[in-house]
Design a protein around this motif. Structure first.
Motif, PDB file in Angstrom:
ATOM      1  N   GLU A   1       0.817  -1.211   0.000  1.00 45.58           N
ATOM      2  CA  GLU A   1       0.000   0.000   0.000  1.00 45.58           C
ATOM      3  C   GLU A   1       0.856   1.269   0.000  1.00 45.58           C
ATOM      4  N   GLY A   2       1.929   1.280   0.762  1.00 45.09           N
ATOM      5  CA  GLY A   2       2.798   2.458   0.826  1.00 45.09           C
ATOM      6  C   GLY A   2       3.454   2.766  -0.513  1.00 45.09           C
ATOM      7  N   LEU A   3       3.870   1.716  -1.213  1.00 47.76           N
ATOM      8  CA  LEU A   3       4.480   1.909  -2.535  1.00 47.76           C
ATOM      9  C   LEU A   3       3.452   2.461  -3.512  1.00 47.76           C
TER      10      LEU A   3
ATOM     11  N   SER B   1       1.064   9.433  -5.790  1.00 49.17           N
ATOM     12  CA  SER B   1       1.291  10.858  -5.514  1.00 49.17           C
ATOM     13  C   SER B   1       2.298  11.461  -6.484  1.00 49.17           C
ATOM     14  N   GLN B   2       3.346  10.721  -6.833  1.00 48.10           N
ATOM     15  CA  GLN B   2       4.324  11.224  -7.798  1.00 48.10           C
ATOM     16  C   GLN B   2       3.691  11.406  -9.178  1.00 48.10           C
ATOM     17  N   CYS B   3       2.868  10.453  -9.578  1.00 48.75           N
ATOM     18  CA  CYS B   3       2.194  10.571 -10.869  1.00 48.75           C
ATOM     19  C   CYS B   3       1.231  11.749 -10.875  1.00 48.75           C
ATOM     20  N   ALA B   4       0.543  11.959  -9.762  1.00 51.69           N
ATOM     21  CA  ALA B   4      -0.391  13.086  -9.675  1.00 51.69           C
ATOM     22  C   ALA B   4       0.360  14.411  -9.799  1.00 51.69           C
ATOM     23  N   MET B   5       1.520  14.511  -9.172  1.00 49.82           N
ATOM     24  CA  MET B   5       2.307  15.749  -9.256  1.00 49.82           C
ATOM     25  C   MET B   5       2.821  15.993 -10.668  1.00 49.82           C
ATOM     26  N   ARG B   6       3.134  14.906 -11.396  1.00 48.59           N
ATOM     27  CA  ARG B   6       3.628  15.051 -12.769  1.00 48.59           C
ATOM     28  C   ARG B   6       2.496  15.118 -13.791  1.00 48.59           C
TER      29      ARG B   6
END
Length: 83
Positions: free
Chosen positions: A51-53, A59-64
């Motif tokens: 789940e953490g991964l 979150s990284q994909c959302a920021m990009r």
């Protein structure tokens, strides 16, 4: 106790859709007409990850502004591309 639901009249077909709707639909048609980067038959891959991964990737994909599937596909191509 009975619940009554009223249904309004059927919308009129004579009313034209807004111009923005036509532009939106047209843009989708143009995008669909463009050839895919690799015009090959696709297969689905399902994996289980912690789940953490998943949260970190999401979150990284959302920021990009990218999709998780696109990111994972790019990583797999970098590692296993045989073309």
């Amino acid at each position: 106790m009975s619940k009554k639901v009223t249904i309004g009249p059927r919308p009129s077909i004579a009313a034209a859709p807004p111009a923005e709707a036509d532009a939106w639909v047209g843009a989708g048609a143009e995008k669909a007409a463009e050839p895919r980067a690799a015009d090959v038959k696709m297969k689905r891959l399902t994996i289980d990850i912690p789940e953490g991964l998943h949260r970190a990737i999401k979150s990284q994909c959302a920021m990009r502004g990218t999709k998780i599937a696109d990111e994972v596909r790019d990583l797999l191509i970098q590692k296993y591309d045989a073309s």
